[in-house]
Design a protein around this motif. Sequence first.
Motif, PDB file in Angstrom:
ATOM      1  N   SER A  11     -73.229  37.569 -25.376  1.00 50.80           N
ATOM      2  CA  SER A  11     -72.307  38.135 -25.280  1.00 50.80           C
ATOM      3  C   SER A  11     -72.164  39.852 -25.459  1.00 50.80           C
ATOM      4  N   THR A  12     -70.362  39.956 -24.209  1.00 51.95           N
ATOM      5  CA  THR A  12     -70.112  41.448 -24.515  1.00 51.95           C
ATOM      6  C   THR A  12     -68.535  41.510 -24.395  1.00 51.95           C
ATOM      7  N   VAL A  13     -67.987  41.734 -25.940  1.00 51.02           N
ATOM      8  CA  VAL A  13     -65.961  41.689 -25.506  1.00 51.02           C
ATOM      9  C   VAL A  13     -65.498  42.620 -24.888  1.00 51.02           C
ATOM     10  N   TYR A  14     -64.874  42.245 -23.837  1.00 46.80           N
ATOM     11  CA  TYR A  14     -64.183  43.607 -23.497  1.00 46.80           C
ATOM     12  C   TYR A  14     -62.150  43.315 -23.663  1.00 46.80           C
ATOM     13  N   LYS A  15     -61.731  45.172 -23.759  1.00 47.21           N
ATOM     14  CA  LYS A  15     -60.646  44.117 -24.185  1.00 47.21           C
ATOM     15  C   LYS A  15     -59.274  44.327 -22.479  1.00 47.21           C
ATOM     16  N   ALA A  16     -58.983  44.058 -22.436  1.00 47.18           N
ATOM     17  CA  ALA A  16     -58.024  44.532 -20.781  1.00 47.18           C
ATOM     18  C   ALA A  16     -56.587  44.314 -21.159  1.00 47.18           C
ATOM     19  N   GLU A  17     -55.664  44.470 -19.923  1.00 46.58           N
ATOM     20  CA  GLU A  17     -54.551  43.787 -19.905  1.00 46.58           C
ATOM     21  C   GLU A  17     -54.180  42.915 -18.871  1.00 46.58           C
ATOM     22  N   ASP A  18     -53.254  41.777 -19.561  1.00 46.75           N
ATOM     23  CA  ASP A  18     -52.730  40.797 -18.240  1.00 46.75           C
ATOM     24  C   ASP A  18     -51.845  40.910 -17.643  1.00 46.75           C
ATOM     25  N   LEU A  19     -52.541  41.420 -16.536  1.00 47.48           N
ATOM     26  CA  LEU A  19     -51.200  41.593 -14.964  1.00 47.48           C
ATOM     27  C   LEU A  19     -50.175  40.835 -14.796  1.00 47.48           C
ATOM     28  N   TYR A  52     -52.214  42.293 -24.238  1.00 45.89           N
ATOM     29  CA  TYR A  52     -54.100  42.480 -23.838  1.00 45.89           C
ATOM     30  C   TYR A  52     -54.485  41.113 -23.908  1.00 45.89           C
ATOM     31  N   VAL A  53     -55.491  41.249 -23.545  1.00 42.53           N
ATOM     32  CA  VAL A  53     -56.333  39.627 -23.851  1.00 42.53           C
ATOM     33  C   VAL A  53     -57.933  40.218 -24.199  1.00 42.53           C
ATOM     34  N   ALA A  54     -58.700  39.452 -24.548  1.00 39.21           N
ATOM     35  CA  ALA A  54     -59.968  39.414 -24.434  1.00 39.21           C
ATOM     36  C   ALA A  54     -60.372  39.132 -23.443  1.00 39.21           C
ATOM     37  N   ILE A  55     -61.670  39.423 -22.938  1.00 39.14           N
ATOM     38  CA  ILE A  55     -62.936  38.745 -21.864  1.00 39.14           C
ATOM     39  C   ILE A  55     -63.893  38.902 -22.429  1.00 39.14           C
ATOM     40  N   LYS A  56     -64.069  37.894 -22.477  1.00 37.67           N
ATOM     41  CA  LYS A  56     -65.334  37.675 -23.211  1.00 37.67           C
ATOM     42  C   LYS A  56     -66.449  37.392 -21.788  1.00 37.67           C
ATOM     43  N   LYS A  57     -67.707  38.450 -21.631  1.00 41.04           N
ATOM     44  CA  LYS A  57     -68.316  37.914 -20.876  1.00 41.04           C
ATOM     45  C   LYS A  57     -70.334  37.506 -21.249  1.00 41.04           C
ATOM     46  N   ILE A  58     -70.391  36.540 -21.424  1.00 38.91           N
ATOM     47  CA  ILE A  58     -71.311  35.366 -21.807  1.00 38.91           C
ATOM     48  C   ILE A  58     -72.531  35.630 -21.274  1.00 38.91           C
ATOM     49  N   TYR A  59     -74.150  36.178 -21.255  1.00 41.34           N
ATOM     50  CA  TYR A  59     -74.999  36.878 -20.909  1.00 41.34           C
ATOM     51  C   TYR A  59     -75.892  35.882 -19.784  1.00 41.34           C
ATOM     52  N   VAL A  60     -76.486  35.911 -18.995  1.00 39.54           N
ATOM     53  CA  VAL A  60     -76.496  35.023 -18.045  1.00 39.54           C
ATOM     54  C   VAL A  60     -78.216  34.877 -18.387  1.00 39.54           C
ATOM     55  N   ASP A  89     -73.845  32.784 -11.827  1.00 41.58           N
ATOM     56  CA  ASP A  89     -74.558  32.319 -12.567  1.00 41.58           C
ATOM     57  C   ASP A  89     -73.858  33.270 -13.910  1.00 41.58           C
ATOM     58  N   GLN A  90     -72.599  33.991 -13.181  1.00 38.40           N
ATOM     59  CA  GLN A  90     -72.113  34.842 -14.108  1.00 38.40           C
ATOM     60  C   GLN A  90     -71.406  34.420 -15.176  1.00 38.40           C
ATOM     61  N   VAL A  91     -70.349  33.883 -15.888  1.00 33.42           N
ATOM     62  CA  VAL A  91     -69.565  32.705 -16.455  1.00 33.42           C
ATOM     63  C   VAL A  91     -68.542  34.750 -17.679  1.00 33.42           C
ATOM     64  N   ILE A  92     -66.981  34.139 -17.874  1.00 32.54           N
ATOM     65  CA  ILE A  92     -66.154  35.125 -18.399  1.00 32.54           C
ATOM     66  C   ILE A  92     -65.492  34.719 -19.418  1.00 32.54           C
ATOM     67  N   ALA A  93     -65.271  34.562 -20.551  1.00 30.20           N
ATOM     68  CA  ALA A  93     -64.246  33.649 -21.411  1.00 30.20           C
ATOM     69  C   ALA A  93     -62.684  34.419 -20.793  1.00 30.20           C
ATOM     70  N   ILE A  94     -61.832  33.951 -21.413  1.00 29.86           N
ATOM     71  CA  ILE A  94     -60.089  34.930 -21.059  1.00 29.86           C
ATOM     72  C   ILE A  94     -59.456  34.494 -22.576  1.00 29.86           C
ATOM     73  N   LEU A  95     -59.858  35.499 -23.787  1.00 32.38           N
ATOM     74  CA  LEU A  95     -59.478  34.569 -24.667  1.00 32.38           C
ATOM     75  C   LEU A  95     -58.159  35.972 -25.067  1.00 32.38           C
ATOM     76  N   PRO A  96     -57.089  35.500 -26.484  1.00 29.10           N
ATOM     77  CA  PRO A  96     -56.051  36.069 -26.671  1.00 29.10           C
ATOM     78  C   PRO A  96     -56.789  37.907 -27.184  1.00 29.10           C
ATOM     79  N   TYR A  97     -56.250  38.618 -27.459  1.00 29.35           N
ATOM     80  CA  TYR A  97     -56.432  39.779 -28.687  1.00 29.35           C
ATOM     81  C   TYR A  97     -55.379  40.357 -28.783  1.00 29.35           C
TER      82      TYR A  97
END
Length: 489
Positions: A107-115, A163-171, A205-213
Amino acid sequence: MATAVPARRRRVESFRTEVQFFRIHEDAPSTEDTEMNESALQDDDDAELDGELVDDEGQESECSESSEEEVPDDSHFQQDMENLQDCFAGFRQKYRLIKRIGEGTFSTVYKAEDLLYDSYDNSWDLDKETEKWTPPPLKSFSGQSSATLDYQSQSQRRRKPKYVAIKKIYVTSSPSRILNELELLHDLRGCRSVCPLITAFRWTDQVIAILPYFRHADFREYFRNMTRPDMAIYLRSLFTALASVHSHNILHRDIKPTNFLYDPGSRRGVLVDFGLAEREGYDCKPCICHDDPVTRKRKLRPLISDKEKEGYPREDTRHSRRANRAGTRGFRAPEVLFKCTEQSTKIDIWSVGVILLTILSKRFPFFNSADDIEAMIEIATIFGRQRMQAAALLHGCMLQTTIPTIGRSGFSFEGIVLWSTDRNETKDKLPEDERLAVEFLSRCMELDPSRRISAEEALEHPFLRMGLDESVEEASDAGDDDEMDMLKV
Protein backbone atom coordinates in the motif's frame (compact mmCIF):
# COMPACT_ATOMS: atom_id res chain seq x y z
CA MET A 1 25.06 34.42 -3.95
CA ALA A 2 23.08 37.09 -5.80
CA THR A 3 22.48 34.84 -8.79
CA ALA A 4 21.65 31.66 -6.82
CA VAL A 5 18.64 33.08 -4.99
CA PRO A 6 16.58 34.08 -8.06
CA ALA A 7 17.26 30.66 -9.63
CA ARG A 8 15.95 28.93 -6.55
CA ARG A 9 12.90 31.17 -6.42
CA ARG A 10 12.14 30.44 -10.09
CA ARG A 11 12.25 26.74 -9.32
CA VAL A 12 9.92 27.12 -6.33
CA GLU A 13 7.49 29.23 -8.38
CA SER A 14 7.56 26.63 -11.15
CA PHE A 15 6.73 23.89 -8.64
CA ARG A 16 3.90 25.91 -7.16
CA THR A 17 2.44 26.41 -10.65
CA GLU A 18 2.59 22.66 -11.26
CA VAL A 19 0.87 21.97 -7.93
CA GLN A 20 -1.93 24.38 -8.79
CA PHE A 21 -2.37 22.60 -12.10
CA PHE A 22 -2.93 19.30 -10.26
CA ARG A 23 -5.19 21.06 -7.73
CA ILE A 24 -3.18 19.55 -4.87
CA HIS A 25 -2.39 21.63 -1.83
CA GLU A 26 1.13 21.21 -0.45
CA ASP A 27 1.05 21.35 3.34
CA ALA A 28 4.21 22.21 5.26
CA PRO A 29 5.12 19.14 7.33
CA SER A 30 6.11 19.39 10.96
CA THR A 31 9.19 17.87 12.50
CA GLU A 32 6.73 15.46 14.10
CA ASP A 33 5.48 14.23 10.72
CA THR A 34 7.18 10.96 9.92
CA GLU A 35 6.45 8.02 7.70
CA MET A 36 3.77 5.50 8.68
CA ASN A 37 5.69 2.63 7.16
CA GLU A 38 9.28 1.55 7.80
CA SER A 39 10.13 1.25 4.12
CA ALA A 40 9.30 4.94 3.61
CA LEU A 41 11.95 6.17 6.05
CA GLN A 42 14.36 7.68 3.57
CA ASP A 43 17.14 10.18 4.06
CA ASP A 44 15.61 12.63 1.59
CA ASP A 45 12.33 12.67 3.54
CA ASP A 46 14.17 13.24 6.82
CA ALA A 47 16.01 16.23 5.36
CA GLU A 48 12.70 17.67 4.20
CA LEU A 49 11.05 17.24 7.61
CA ASP A 50 13.89 18.93 9.46
CA GLY A 51 13.85 22.02 7.26
CA GLU A 52 10.40 23.46 7.95
CA LEU A 53 8.48 25.00 10.82
CA VAL A 54 4.74 24.83 11.46
CA ASP A 55 2.70 27.01 13.79
CA ASP A 56 -0.10 25.90 16.10
CA GLU A 57 -2.77 26.16 13.41
CA GLY A 58 -0.98 23.78 11.07
CA GLN A 59 -0.15 26.51 8.53
CA GLU A 60 3.28 27.37 7.26
CA SER A 61 5.12 29.71 9.61
CA GLU A 62 6.49 33.02 8.46
CA CYS A 63 9.91 31.79 9.54
CA SER A 64 9.68 28.91 7.09
CA GLU A 65 11.53 29.22 3.81
CA SER A 66 11.57 26.60 1.11
CA SER A 67 14.97 25.40 0.05
CA GLU A 68 16.08 23.71 -3.12
CA GLU A 69 16.36 20.35 -1.40
CA GLU A 70 12.78 20.55 -0.11
CA VAL A 71 11.18 20.79 -3.55
CA PRO A 72 10.15 17.35 -4.83
CA ASP A 73 11.74 16.61 -8.17
CA ASP A 74 9.89 13.37 -8.91
CA SER A 75 6.55 13.77 -10.66
CA HIS A 76 5.72 10.08 -10.22
CA PHE A 77 3.90 10.56 -6.91
CA GLN A 78 2.11 13.65 -8.22
CA GLN A 79 0.79 11.58 -11.09
CA ASP A 80 -0.27 8.81 -8.69
CA MET A 81 -2.21 11.31 -6.61
CA GLU A 82 -3.85 12.70 -9.73
CA ASN A 83 -4.87 9.20 -10.85
CA LEU A 84 -6.25 8.43 -7.40
CA GLN A 85 -8.42 11.55 -7.44
CA ASP A 86 -9.77 10.73 -10.90
CA CYS A 87 -10.45 7.08 -10.05
CA PHE A 88 -13.20 7.71 -7.48
CA ALA A 89 -16.17 9.86 -8.39
CA GLY A 90 -16.56 12.87 -6.09
CA PHE A 91 -13.15 12.39 -4.51
CA ARG A 92 -12.09 16.00 -5.03
CA GLN A 93 -15.22 17.23 -3.26
CA LYS A 94 -14.48 15.09 -0.19
CA TYR A 95 -10.71 15.13 0.22
CA ARG A 96 -7.77 17.24 -0.86
CA LEU A 97 -4.57 15.25 -1.25
CA ILE A 98 -1.50 16.90 0.23
CA LYS A 99 1.50 14.57 0.10
CA ARG A 100 2.70 10.98 0.31
CA ILE A 101 3.61 10.00 3.87
CA GLY A 102 4.31 6.28 3.54
CA GLU A 103 4.87 3.48 1.10
CA GLY A 104 5.05 -0.25 1.72
CA THR A 105 4.87 -3.58 -0.04
CA PHE A 106 1.09 -3.64 -0.24
CA SER A 107 0.00 0.00 0.00
CA THR A 108 0.79 3.70 -0.19
CA VAL A 109 -0.43 6.22 2.38
CA TYR A 110 -1.25 9.86 1.62
CA LYS A 111 -2.07 12.79 3.85
CA ALA A 112 -5.25 14.62 2.90
CA GLU A 113 -7.60 17.27 4.23
CA ASP A 114 -11.13 16.15 5.05
CA LEU A 115 -13.28 18.75 3.30
CA LEU A 116 -16.59 17.35 4.60
CA TYR A 117 -15.50 16.85 8.21
CA ASP A 118 -18.48 18.71 9.64
CA SER A 119 -20.98 16.58 7.69
CA TYR A 120 -20.32 13.27 9.43
CA ASP A 121 -19.97 11.64 12.83
CA ASN A 122 -16.43 12.26 14.05
CA SER A 123 -16.34 10.19 17.21
CA TRP A 124 -13.02 8.79 15.99
CA ASP A 125 -11.34 12.20 16.39
CA LEU A 126 -9.23 12.15 19.56
CA ASP A 127 -8.59 15.91 19.36
CA LYS A 128 -12.21 17.02 19.56
CA GLU A 129 -12.13 17.30 23.35
CA THR A 130 -9.03 19.49 23.43
CA GLU A 131 -10.27 21.77 20.66
CA LYS A 132 -13.16 23.05 22.76
CA TRP A 133 -10.65 25.46 24.31
CA THR A 134 -10.85 28.30 21.80
CA PRO A 135 -8.99 31.61 22.16
CA PRO A 136 -10.97 34.55 23.59
CA PRO A 137 -12.62 36.89 21.09
CA LEU A 138 -10.67 39.88 19.89
CA LYS A 139 -11.43 43.18 21.57
CA SER A 140 -13.28 45.66 19.40
CA PHE A 141 -12.23 49.27 19.23
CA SER A 142 -14.33 52.21 18.09
CA GLY A 143 -11.65 53.23 15.61
CA GLN A 144 -11.87 49.96 13.66
CA SER A 145 -13.98 49.79 10.55
CA SER A 146 -16.86 47.35 10.13
CA ALA A 147 -14.96 45.51 7.38
CA THR A 148 -12.06 44.92 9.76
CA LEU A 149 -14.34 43.62 12.50
CA ASP A 150 -16.14 41.34 10.03
CA TYR A 151 -12.79 39.91 8.87
CA GLN A 152 -11.76 39.29 12.49
CA SER A 153 -15.03 37.49 13.25
CA GLN A 154 -14.54 35.27 10.20
CA SER A 155 -11.00 34.46 11.31
CA GLN A 156 -12.28 33.42 14.73
CA ARG A 157 -14.89 31.12 13.18
CA ARG A 158 -12.41 29.52 10.83
CA ARG A 159 -11.99 25.88 11.77
CA LYS A 160 -8.61 24.25 11.96
CA PRO A 161 -8.12 21.94 8.95
CA LYS A 162 -8.82 18.28 9.67
CA TYR A 163 -6.47 15.76 8.16
CA VAL A 164 -6.90 12.08 7.39
CA ALA A 165 -4.61 9.35 6.12
CA ILE A 166 -5.73 7.75 2.87
CA LYS A 167 -4.34 4.25 2.42
CA LYS A 168 -4.32 3.10 -1.19
CA ILE A 169 -4.09 -0.70 -1.27
CA TYR A 170 -2.36 -2.09 -4.32
CA VAL A 171 -4.32 -4.23 -6.75
CA THR A 172 -1.62 -6.89 -6.39
CA SER A 173 -2.82 -7.55 -2.84
CA SER A 174 -4.99 -10.57 -2.24
CA PRO A 175 -8.70 -9.67 -2.05
CA SER A 176 -9.01 -11.84 1.06
CA ARG A 177 -6.12 -9.90 2.67
CA ILE A 178 -7.81 -6.58 1.93
CA LEU A 179 -11.16 -7.78 3.27
CA ASN A 180 -9.47 -9.21 6.36
CA GLU A 181 -7.78 -5.89 7.20
CA LEU A 182 -10.97 -3.89 6.79
CA GLU A 183 -12.99 -6.36 8.87
CA LEU A 184 -10.45 -6.34 11.70
CA LEU A 185 -10.35 -2.54 11.74
CA HIS A 186 -14.14 -2.49 11.85
CA ASP A 187 -14.20 -4.92 14.77
CA LEU A 188 -11.62 -2.85 16.67
CA ARG A 189 -13.53 0.43 16.37
CA GLY A 190 -13.74 2.20 19.70
CA CYS A 191 -10.70 0.43 21.17
CA ARG A 192 -8.29 2.65 23.04
CA SER A 193 -4.98 3.54 21.36
CA VAL A 194 -5.97 1.66 18.19
CA CYS A 195 -6.26 3.43 14.84
CA PRO A 196 -9.94 3.32 13.83
CA LEU A 197 -11.32 2.90 10.34
CA ILE A 198 -13.33 5.94 9.25
CA THR A 199 -14.62 4.52 5.97
CA ALA A 200 -13.48 2.70 2.83
CA PHE A 201 -14.16 2.97 -0.89
CA ARG A 202 -13.89 0.54 -3.79
CA TRP A 203 -14.03 1.16 -7.50
CA THR A 204 -13.51 -1.96 -9.64
CA ASP A 205 -10.14 -3.26 -8.40
CA GLN A 206 -9.10 -0.09 -6.53
CA VAL A 207 -9.60 0.01 -2.74
CA ILE A 208 -8.77 2.88 -0.40
CA ALA A 209 -9.21 3.08 3.38
CA ILE A 210 -9.75 6.38 5.16
CA LEU A 211 -7.95 6.51 8.51
CA PRO A 212 -7.29 9.30 11.02
CA TYR A 213 -4.04 11.21 10.62
CA PHE A 214 -1.96 11.20 13.80
CA ARG A 215 0.88 13.61 14.42
CA HIS A 216 3.86 11.79 15.85
CA ALA A 217 7.63 11.87 16.15
CA ASP A 218 10.25 9.61 14.64
CA PHE A 219 11.19 6.87 17.09
CA ARG A 220 14.86 7.32 16.25
CA GLU A 221 14.75 10.94 17.40
CA TYR A 222 13.55 10.42 20.96
CA PHE A 223 14.12 6.83 22.15
CA ARG A 224 17.71 7.43 23.34
CA ASN A 225 16.56 10.31 25.58
CA MET A 226 13.66 8.49 27.22
CA THR A 227 13.71 8.30 31.01
CA ARG A 228 12.30 5.30 32.87
CA PRO A 229 8.94 7.08 33.45
CA ASP A 230 8.89 7.96 29.74
CA MET A 231 9.41 4.29 28.89
CA ALA A 232 6.59 3.30 31.22
CA ILE A 233 4.18 5.80 29.65
CA TYR A 234 5.17 4.73 26.12
CA LEU A 235 4.73 1.03 26.86
CA ARG A 236 1.54 1.61 28.87
CA SER A 237 -0.04 3.19 25.80
CA LEU A 238 1.20 0.37 23.56
CA PHE A 239 0.01 -2.39 25.92
CA THR A 240 -3.35 -0.64 26.24
CA ALA A 241 -3.75 -1.03 22.49
CA LEU A 242 -2.56 -4.64 22.57
CA ALA A 243 -4.93 -5.51 25.41
CA SER A 244 -7.83 -4.30 23.29
CA VAL A 245 -6.59 -6.13 20.20
CA HIS A 246 -5.89 -9.38 22.05
CA SER A 247 -9.26 -9.26 23.81
CA HIS A 248 -10.77 -9.63 20.34
CA ASN A 249 -8.50 -12.66 19.73
CA ILE A 250 -6.57 -10.78 17.05
CA LEU A 251 -2.82 -11.01 16.43
CA HIS A 252 -1.26 -7.84 15.07
CA ARG A 253 1.82 -9.77 13.85
CA ASP A 254 3.87 -6.67 12.98
CA ILE A 255 4.58 -4.77 16.19
CA LYS A 256 7.49 -2.36 15.70
CA PRO A 257 8.20 1.32 16.42
CA THR A 258 7.03 2.53 13.00
CA ASN A 259 3.63 0.88 13.53
CA PHE A 260 3.09 2.64 16.85
CA LEU A 261 2.70 6.35 16.19
CA TYR A 262 3.76 8.10 19.39
CA ASP A 263 3.82 11.80 20.20
CA PRO A 264 6.21 12.53 23.11
CA GLY A 265 4.61 15.95 23.60
CA SER A 266 1.09 14.70 24.28
CA ARG A 267 2.35 11.28 25.46
CA ARG A 268 -0.21 9.57 23.27
CA GLY A 269 0.37 6.64 20.95
CA VAL A 270 -1.77 4.84 18.40
CA LEU A 271 -1.30 1.34 16.98
CA VAL A 272 -1.64 1.27 13.17
CA ASP A 273 -1.18 -1.01 10.13
CA PHE A 274 -3.23 -4.18 10.50
CA GLY A 275 -2.32 -5.43 7.04
CA LEU A 276 -0.66 -8.57 8.45
CA ALA A 277 -3.06 -9.09 11.36
CA GLU A 278 -5.19 -12.21 11.66
CA ARG A 279 -7.56 -13.85 14.07
CA GLU A 280 -6.11 -16.29 16.56
CA GLY A 281 -6.55 -19.87 15.44
CA TYR A 282 -7.18 -18.95 11.80
CA ASP A 283 -5.78 -21.49 9.30
CA CYS A 284 -3.52 -23.24 11.81
CA LYS A 285 -2.74 -26.79 12.83
CA PRO A 286 -2.08 -28.10 16.36
CA CYS A 287 1.46 -27.75 17.66
CA ILE A 288 2.99 -29.84 20.42
CA CYS A 289 3.86 -26.65 22.34
CA HIS A 290 0.26 -26.74 23.61
CA ASP A 291 0.49 -30.36 24.79
CA ASP A 292 1.25 -31.35 28.36
CA PRO A 293 4.94 -32.14 29.12
CA VAL A 294 4.40 -35.93 29.20
CA THR A 295 2.69 -36.04 25.80
CA ARG A 296 5.25 -33.68 24.32
CA LYS A 297 8.15 -35.82 25.55
CA ARG A 298 6.59 -38.92 24.05
CA LYS A 299 6.19 -37.25 20.67
CA LEU A 300 9.76 -35.90 20.71
CA ARG A 301 11.40 -39.23 21.61
CA PRO A 302 11.96 -40.29 17.96
CA LEU A 303 13.69 -36.97 17.22
CA ILE A 304 16.19 -37.22 20.06
CA SER A 305 19.10 -39.56 19.36
CA ASP A 306 21.72 -40.71 21.82
CA LYS A 307 24.55 -39.46 19.63
CA GLU A 308 24.48 -36.09 17.94
CA LYS A 309 25.51 -36.11 14.29
CA GLU A 310 26.92 -33.12 12.49
CA GLY A 311 26.00 -32.06 8.97
CA TYR A 312 22.92 -32.70 6.87
CA PRO A 313 21.32 -36.11 6.22
CA ARG A 314 21.60 -37.53 2.71
CA GLU A 315 17.87 -38.17 2.62
CA ASP A 316 15.75 -35.91 4.79
CA THR A 317 12.65 -37.88 5.75
CA ARG A 318 11.16 -35.16 7.92
CA HIS A 319 7.77 -33.79 6.98
CA SER A 320 7.68 -30.24 5.70
CA ARG A 321 6.03 -27.69 7.96
CA ARG A 322 4.08 -24.64 6.86
CA ALA A 323 3.51 -21.78 9.28
CA ASN A 324 2.79 -18.07 9.14
CA ARG A 325 6.08 -16.13 9.18
CA ALA A 326 4.61 -12.65 8.64
CA GLY A 327 6.32 -9.81 10.44
CA THR A 328 9.46 -7.70 10.31
CA ARG A 329 12.98 -9.10 10.64
CA GLY A 330 14.37 -8.54 14.09
CA PHE A 331 10.94 -8.48 15.75
CA ARG A 332 9.78 -12.05 15.07
CA ALA A 333 9.20 -14.22 18.14
CA PRO A 334 11.10 -17.53 18.55
CA GLU A 335 7.97 -19.59 17.87
CA VAL A 336 7.65 -17.82 14.51
CA LEU A 337 11.27 -18.66 13.66
CA PHE A 338 10.68 -22.29 14.68
CA LYS A 339 7.56 -22.38 12.47
CA CYS A 340 5.05 -23.02 15.20
CA THR A 341 1.76 -23.93 13.55
CA GLU A 342 -0.41 -22.71 16.45
CA GLN A 343 0.80 -19.20 17.22
CA SER A 344 -0.89 -17.05 19.83
CA THR A 345 -1.12 -13.38 20.74
CA LYS A 346 2.11 -13.79 22.70
CA ILE A 347 4.10 -13.16 19.51
CA ASP A 348 3.15 -9.46 19.83
CA ILE A 349 4.44 -9.39 23.42
CA TRP A 350 7.87 -10.57 22.26
CA SER A 351 7.99 -7.77 19.69
CA VAL A 352 7.23 -5.21 22.39
CA GLY A 353 10.09 -6.71 24.42
CA VAL A 354 12.44 -6.09 21.49
CA ILE A 355 11.31 -2.45 21.46
CA LEU A 356 12.02 -2.14 25.19
CA LEU A 357 15.42 -3.79 24.74
CA THR A 358 16.15 -1.26 22.01
CA ILE A 359 15.27 1.63 24.30
CA LEU A 360 17.25 0.32 27.28
CA SER A 361 20.32 -0.49 25.18
CA LYS A 362 20.01 2.71 23.11
CA ARG A 363 20.70 0.66 19.97
CA PHE A 364 18.39 0.64 16.96
CA PRO A 365 17.92 -1.83 15.46
CA PHE A 366 19.04 -4.20 18.17
CA PHE A 367 18.59 -7.33 16.05
CA ASN A 368 19.79 -6.92 12.49
CA SER A 369 19.50 -10.35 10.89
CA ALA A 370 19.18 -11.00 7.18
CA ASP A 371 17.11 -14.19 7.51
CA ASP A 372 15.55 -16.53 10.07
CA ILE A 373 18.76 -18.52 10.59
CA GLU A 374 20.71 -15.42 11.58
CA ALA A 375 17.78 -14.35 13.77
CA MET A 376 18.01 -17.66 15.66
CA ILE A 377 21.75 -17.16 16.09
CA GLU A 378 21.25 -13.67 17.51
CA ILE A 379 18.66 -14.88 20.01
CA ALA A 380 20.77 -17.93 20.91
CA THR A 381 23.75 -15.66 21.60
CA ILE A 382 21.73 -13.91 24.29
CA PHE A 383 19.87 -16.84 25.83
CA GLY A 384 22.55 -19.50 25.36
CA ARG A 385 22.60 -22.82 23.53
CA GLN A 386 20.88 -24.80 26.28
CA ARG A 387 17.77 -22.60 26.60
CA MET A 388 17.50 -22.18 22.84
CA GLN A 389 17.57 -25.95 22.29
CA ALA A 390 14.79 -26.35 24.85
CA ALA A 391 12.76 -23.69 23.04
CA ALA A 392 13.23 -25.55 19.75
CA LEU A 393 12.07 -28.84 21.26
CA LEU A 394 9.01 -27.06 22.55
CA HIS A 395 7.84 -26.77 18.94
CA GLY A 396 9.13 -30.12 17.73
CA CYS A 397 12.41 -28.85 16.29
CA MET A 398 16.05 -29.72 16.87
CA LEU A 399 18.72 -27.02 17.12
CA GLN A 400 22.41 -27.86 16.86
CA THR A 401 25.22 -25.38 16.43
CA THR A 402 29.00 -25.27 16.69
CA ILE A 403 29.30 -21.48 16.50
CA PRO A 404 31.86 -20.56 19.19
CA THR A 405 30.20 -17.25 20.07
CA ILE A 406 27.07 -19.06 21.28
CA GLY A 407 27.79 -20.10 24.83
CA ARG A 408 25.95 -22.63 26.91
CA SER A 409 24.31 -20.17 29.32
CA GLY A 410 24.25 -16.92 27.35
CA PHE A 411 24.06 -13.47 28.98
CA SER A 412 21.75 -11.69 31.36
CA PHE A 413 19.65 -8.74 30.23
CA GLU A 414 21.20 -6.63 32.96
CA GLY A 415 24.68 -7.36 31.61
CA ILE A 416 23.57 -6.59 28.05
CA VAL A 417 22.13 -3.22 29.09
CA LEU A 418 25.28 -2.32 31.03
CA TRP A 419 27.53 -3.34 28.15
CA SER A 420 25.52 -1.58 25.45
CA THR A 421 25.47 1.68 27.45
CA ASP A 422 29.25 1.60 28.10
CA ARG A 423 29.00 0.69 31.77
CA ASN A 424 31.16 -1.84 33.59
CA GLU A 425 29.20 -4.93 34.56
CA THR A 426 31.50 -5.72 37.49
CA LYS A 427 31.64 -2.20 38.93
CA ASP A 428 28.38 -0.53 37.93
CA LYS A 429 24.90 -1.55 39.05
CA LEU A 430 21.59 -0.66 37.53
CA PRO A 431 19.39 1.82 39.43
CA GLU A 432 16.28 0.45 41.04
CA ASP A 433 13.90 1.76 38.38
CA GLU A 434 16.10 0.45 35.57
CA ARG A 435 16.38 -2.92 37.29
CA LEU A 436 12.58 -3.01 37.41
CA ALA A 437 12.51 -2.30 33.66
CA VAL A 438 14.95 -5.17 33.02
CA GLU A 439 12.79 -7.53 35.09
CA PHE A 440 9.77 -6.52 33.02
CA LEU A 441 11.83 -7.06 29.87
CA SER A 442 12.60 -10.63 30.91
CA ARG A 443 8.85 -11.27 31.30
CA CYS A 444 8.22 -10.04 27.75
CA MET A 445 11.14 -11.85 26.10
CA GLU A 446 10.44 -15.29 27.52
CA LEU A 447 11.32 -18.08 25.07
CA ASP A 448 8.32 -20.15 26.16
CA PRO A 449 5.20 -18.27 24.96
CA SER A 450 3.05 -19.91 27.64
CA ARG A 451 5.22 -18.27 30.34
CA ARG A 452 5.35 -14.91 28.58
CA ILE A 453 3.42 -12.07 30.18
CA SER A 454 0.10 -11.07 28.63
CA ALA A 455 -0.99 -7.56 27.74
CA GLU A 456 -3.50 -7.44 30.61
CA GLU A 457 -0.88 -8.65 33.09
CA ALA A 458 1.65 -6.16 31.74
CA LEU A 459 -0.65 -3.24 32.53
CA GLU A 460 -0.62 -4.31 36.19
CA HIS A 461 3.16 -4.68 36.37
CA PRO A 462 4.89 -2.20 38.73
CA PHE A 463 7.10 -0.91 35.93
CA LEU A 464 4.18 0.20 33.73
CA ARG A 465 2.49 1.76 36.75
CA MET A 466 5.58 3.88 37.38
CA GLY A 467 4.50 7.52 37.64
CA LEU A 468 0.84 6.65 37.08
CA ASP A 469 -0.36 7.47 40.60
CA GLU A 470 1.64 10.70 40.70
CA SER A 471 0.22 11.89 37.37
CA VAL A 472 -3.35 11.21 38.56
CA GLU A 473 -2.77 13.15 41.77
CA GLU A 474 -1.27 16.09 39.89
CA ALA A 475 -4.21 16.16 37.50
CA SER A 476 -6.73 16.13 40.36
CA ASP A 477 -4.91 18.86 42.29
CA ALA A 478 -4.67 21.16 39.28
CA GLY A 479 -7.09 24.07 39.37
CA ASP A 480 -9.10 25.67 36.61
CA ASP A 481 -6.26 28.09 35.91
CA ASP A 482 -3.94 25.21 35.12
CA GLU A 483 -6.24 23.36 32.72
CA MET A 484 -5.20 25.39 29.70
CA ASP A 485 -1.53 24.75 30.46
CA MET A 486 -2.18 21.02 30.74
CA LEU A 487 -3.80 20.94 27.32
CA LYS A 488 -0.77 22.56 25.74
CA VAL A 489 1.58 19.75 26.85
